[in-house]
Design a protein around this motif. Structure first.
Motif, short mmCIF file in Angstrom:
data_model
loop_
_atom_site.label_atom_id
_atom_site.label_comp_id
_atom_site.label_asym_id
_atom_site.label_seq_id
_atom_site.Cartn_x
_atom_site.Cartn_y
_atom_site.Cartn_z
N CYS B 317 -59.63 41.37 -19.97
CA CYS B 317 -59.09 40.38 -19.85
C CYS B 317 -59.09 39.75 -18.80
CB CYS B 317 -58.52 41.35 -18.06
SG CYS B 317 -57.14 43.50 -18.81
N ARG B 318 -60.28 39.22 -18.80
CA ARG B 318 -61.39 38.46 -18.15
C ARG B 318 -61.35 37.27 -18.96
NH1 ARG B 318 -65.50 42.45 -16.45
NH2 ARG B 318 -64.58 43.95 -15.60
N THR B 319 -61.43 37.18 -20.46
CA THR B 319 -61.23 36.29 -21.58
C THR B 319 -59.78 34.94 -21.01
OG1 THR B 319 -60.34 37.00 -23.02
CG2 THR B 319 -62.66 37.43 -23.01
N LEU B 320 -60.22 34.05 -21.14
CA LEU B 320 -59.13 32.44 -21.44
C LEU B 320 -57.45 34.12 -22.09
CD1 LEU B 320 -57.96 30.43 -20.66
CD2 LEU B 320 -58.99 29.32 -22.65
N GLU B 321 -57.57 34.11 -23.08
CA GLU B 321 -56.57 34.62 -23.62
C GLU B 321 -56.20 35.84 -23.73
OE1 GLU B 321 -59.05 33.77 -25.45
OE2 GLU B 321 -58.88 32.83 -27.65
N GLY B 322 -57.58 36.56 -22.85
CA GLY B 322 -57.13 38.00 -21.91
C GLY B 322 -56.37 37.86 -21.25
N PHE B 373 -67.80 36.49 -8.65
CA PHE B 373 -68.18 36.11 -9.71
C PHE B 373 -67.90 35.17 -10.72
CE2 PHE B 373 -66.99 40.97 -8.34
CZ PHE B 373 -68.09 41.85 -7.72
N PRO B 374 -68.87 34.68 -10.42
CA PRO B 374 -68.95 33.08 -11.44
C PRO B 374 -69.61 33.07 -12.58
CG PRO B 374 -70.16 32.73 -9.58
CD PRO B 374 -69.72 34.10 -9.54
N LEU B 375 -69.66 34.38 -13.07
CA LEU B 375 -70.11 34.08 -14.77
C LEU B 375 -69.24 34.67 -15.39
CD1 LEU B 375 -74.21 34.39 -14.33
CD2 LEU B 375 -72.77 32.68 -14.58
N ALA B 376 -68.23 36.23 -14.46
CA ALA B 376 -67.93 37.44 -15.32
C ALA B 376 -65.96 36.84 -15.81
CB ALA B 376 -68.29 38.45 -14.23
N LEU B 377 -65.84 35.73 -15.61
CA LEU B 377 -64.49 35.65 -16.08
C LEU B 377 -64.87 34.18 -16.88
CD1 LEU B 377 -62.84 35.64 -12.76
CD2 LEU B 377 -62.62 37.37 -14.30
N GLY B 378 -64.17 34.52 -18.14
CA GLY B 378 -63.57 33.32 -19.07
C GLY B 378 -62.90 31.83 -19.01
N PHE B 379 -62.73 31.51 -17.68
CA PHE B 379 -61.49 30.69 -17.30
C PHE B 379 -62.09 29.92 -16.36
CE2 PHE B 379 -59.40 34.42 -16.31
CZ PHE B 379 -59.05 34.78 -14.65
N SER B 380 -61.81 29.23 -15.88
CA SER B 380 -62.40 27.42 -14.72
C SER B 380 -60.79 28.27 -13.97
CB SER B 380 -62.12 26.17 -15.18
OG SER B 380 -60.76 26.01 -15.68
N TYR B 432 -59.77 24.52 -19.88
CA TYR B 432 -59.29 25.79 -19.25
C TYR B 432 -60.91 27.19 -18.91
CZ TYR B 432 -55.35 23.20 -17.70
OH TYR B 432 -54.84 21.74 -16.64
N SER B 433 -61.55 26.05 -19.73
CA SER B 433 -62.57 27.46 -20.34
C SER B 433 -63.51 27.26 -19.13
CB SER B 433 -63.96 27.59 -21.92
OG SER B 433 -62.41 27.99 -22.61
N ASN B 434 -64.53 28.81 -18.64
CA ASN B 434 -65.55 28.20 -17.35
C ASN B 434 -66.75 28.40 -18.42
OD1 ASN B 434 -67.45 28.58 -16.32
ND2 ASN B 434 -66.94 31.56 -15.67
#
Lengths: 490, 490
Positions: B317-322, B373-380, B432-434
């Motif tokens: 759920c933490r990717t942009l698509e997810g 958790f600035p590294l754990a989520l795939g979106f910005s 929108y990606s991190n």
């Protein structure tokens, strides 16, 4: 003095240490003249905790014999209990860390506590650790000299910022012709200068009754006085104590936290300092006039304001060397009474005398600048955190004594090492530089809207797991940026 | 309906626009059925402001003729004054921006104001802009489908999180055998399951009198009920209004700001939501049991909690698509009544009916996770800001209507474009990606200590210069990181 006379028990085995961010561990405790050393005896690890006794702000001890309530010692081993007693020492450090030691044997516990109490607040400066510390990669000759003794700040426009103490006009409105001429000479050829007084108009009137005073309009023609009242001394110390207490509040009540944060007034002090410094910088940079800043002694708020104003205006002060040079000139050489101001931090129950976290307030204000202009400052947040620790307890002689005069009398420059030089060694420089630094010639005007200022969490909440976690992540990002930067250069 | 009947004045020349972060500018104002368009007529620039009328939350108008008080119009040119009258329209947007238009001619000003008032709150969904918007690089066929209709969340351990509305037991303690069997089947082979009720025990007792209720212990053996009261509806809407008012307070009083921040209770709502989601995640992830979450309708807080719990537990759920898929499944398809909840934002004086910023609270909570958790989520963070705008006014059909049923009836899927698909286009994906994303399989447990939570400044203070400045710096850092990352890959 022989330190040994204060150390009845130098070693205790089977001590349990509880400290923030680590699981409890068991090992050997050792007390020396200047340090508390704990060595972990867990298999495979040899973790050590080395703490300068000077870093200890307050301790609490509780001893219990077996017949008493032992619930507090439920983690202690069975054998210690059988020996009849044990004790717990809670150590509250000036860097805000809190440690607990469970020590078997009541007498041993009391001895250790006594040693800590005595050795952590030695009065005699030349017995302090900086006089014993001998690093191998620094030399005593290479001492100081980051800044020329240039008490005033000169700009290309030939404007100056001056600092002073209050004029001693007293109740009889005494005058000092030399002072009047000096100030007149400063604004020669210009239409005016500004005097920023860090006291209210009421305070300066009261000061006259005590022999102090202010520059009257009639005698200092051309100088315009502006009053910006700033808290220092006891009020500031109490603000720090309240803030630290709020930060340690473990209730999950959001309203209570925000209410305590407000009640501490710390952020108001940050705001006042930054806005007064902004005013000073405006007088000079935007309005194009020279300025004089003083309160009563000229050793606290004046330094704070003049340092911040220089950071705002002068790009040279924003490099790592420049900033350390600025601190040397504006604080160490200008005579901020570090020894009195930093004798205790937020935990001590000692009656407040001369303590006041003015330097800590400076670091917080610099942090706000750093946060608002993350590219404009050449140093890292780690530097500010390091300085906040060193000013209270240090291996180096930089922050010893209350003035250059006292330091000269004790031979501090000849007999101790300089922190600022140590921070500029190549290994340390990597840690304390800002990898994102992009120098700008422009002034960096901080926003002082309440909504723009923030609690300096990485200092005030540094011993909590959530802050440490964030710090680790920031460190990882920092390393990434440094690595990528190196690649970009190749 | 013809939009033109609501537009008596479509164009006005010589209008002055004042908007945050920009100097005032003069140009032509144009009103269409769905947009307000302002075109700058300054030489050399052709700046345009295009605003969806739907984004307007409230307007204020003041008209003055020349005999009246004209101080307010001191910036207006001389010729307009001579024409006898002019007016100012203050436009308060749902994205919290506030604009001012100085319009020459009282009648023109009143016409424009009337058009805005009418067209900004059209009731008829199929007249809204998404039904007219035709982007060239998206196609209508490629609609939805980020998530399979899998209402529940399955884990490898065969645990589920379910959402529902309250059981309609009523005052007579009615039972529903099918429901009891269903829940029994869920925990078959396990010793228990958890029901998290987002109402207090007192509230669920009261709900019984209205035909609602709760799962009694005797009928739902093996299910343990936990109550965590969460505010929604009016209380949440008022909290937002108070917070936005506090953020717009321009006094320099730190105490007042902190006191207003506390008084708004917004951060308390953030804390409650995150800690309830943490509780749900603990039941499932740490305790190894299935869980059911509901309040009364199951269309607000239940969605909030279940979404956050999935972000905490499930790396997919933490990717942009997810994440977009999660929003589609848990909010759009699950029937959050977007149209009712987001009819107005913080400025409208309209009597509150069904408005409630539950989705905004979700975005704030996700931002807190993102910050911790600035590294754990795939979106910005930019994604969260974009969603916070789109949910109130959008070119896309995604957030139209109150349920899938309503959307089907109007052919929303066939006739409008999907925001989530648009956000996944390659150009948008970059934004929108991190760039620091490092996927982790671990759960990300947020700290919910009051000291750990922060005001989401880049949303709530987004139109202030200091926030914009910080955003620009963050953007610069982001670009640096992306550039360096590309170099590292070569």
């Amino acid at each position: 003095m022989e330190f040994s006379e204060h150390i009845k028990t130098a070693n205790v085995e089977d001590v349990e240490l509880r400290q923030p961010l680590h699981p409890p561990s068991r090992g050997t405790l050792c007390i020396t003249g200047h340090h508390l050393l704990f060595s972990d005896r867990e298999e495979g690890s040899s973790r050590q905790v080395l703490l300068l006794l000077r870093n200890i702000d307050a301790i609490e001890k509780s001893v219990e014999n077996l017949l008493g309530y032992t619930g507090f010692f439920s983690n202690a081993g069975h054998s210690e209990r059988m020996s009849g007693s044990s004790g717990t020492i809670t150590i509250k450090c000036k860097d805000l860390r809190v440690l607990q030691l469970d020590i078997p044997g009541m007498e041993q516990c009391l001895n250790i506590a006594h040693s800590i109490e005595t050795l952590s607040c030695l009065d005699n400066v030349s017995e302090m650790y900086p006089f014993f510390y001998r690093p191998t990669d620094l030399n005593l000759q290479n001492h100081r000299g980051l800044s020329a003794m240039e008490t005033y700040y000169g700009q290309t426009k030939e404007l100056v910022i001056m600092r002073s103490s209050q004029p001693l006009t007293g109740a009889n409105r005494k005058r000092c012709k030399e002072d009047e001429l000096l100030l007149q000479a400063v604004i020669d050829g210009s239409d005016k200068g500004y005097i920023i007084d860090t006291r209210s108009s009421q305070q300066v009137q009261q000061a006259r009754m005590m022999g102090g005073g202010f520059e009257s309009k009639s005698c200092y023609d051309g100088w315009k006085r502006l009053h910006r009242q700033m808290e220092k001394g006891k009020a500031l110390q109490e603000s720090l104590i309240k803030l630290v207490e709020a930060c340690r509040d473990e209730s999950h009540n959001m309203d209570r936290w925000l209410s305590k944060l407000e009640n501490s007034k710390w952020l108001s002090h940050v705001q006042t300092a930054l806005s007064t410094a902004g005013l000073l910088a405006e007088c000079v940079e935007r309005d194009g006039h020279s300025a004089l800043v003083h309160g009563s002694e000229g050793t606290d708020c004046s330094l704070l304001i003049s340092t911040l104003a220089q950071l705002i205006m002068d790009p040279c002060c924003r490099t790592l060397e420049g900033f350390l040079g600025l601190l040397e000139r504006e604080w160490v050489e200008a005579g901020h009474p570090f020894q009195q101001r930093c004798a205790h931090s937020a935990y001590s129950h000692a009656r407040l005398q001369q303590e006041s976290p003015v330097f800590l307030l400076l670091l917080d204000c610099v942090w706000q600048l750093w946060r608002q202009f993350p590219l404009a400052l050449g140093f890292s947040e780690a530097l500010l955190l390091r300085l906040a620790t060193e000013v209270y307890a240090s291996d180096y002689g930089t922050f010893l004594c209350n003035s250059d005069q006292e330091r000269s009398a004790l031979g501090v420059k000849e007999k101790t090492y300089c922190l600022f030089q140590a921070l500029l060694r190549p290994t340390e420089r990597d840690i304390y530089s800002n990898p994102l630094y992009e120098p700008t010639e422009l002034a960096i005007w901080p926003s002082v809207h309440p909504q723009s200022l923030q609690l300096w969490k990485s200092f005030f909440l540094r011993w909590t797991p959530q802050t440490r976690h964030l710090e680790e992540v920031q460190e990882e990002i920092r390393n990434m940026v440094i690595e990528w930067g190196k690649l970009a250069l190749n």
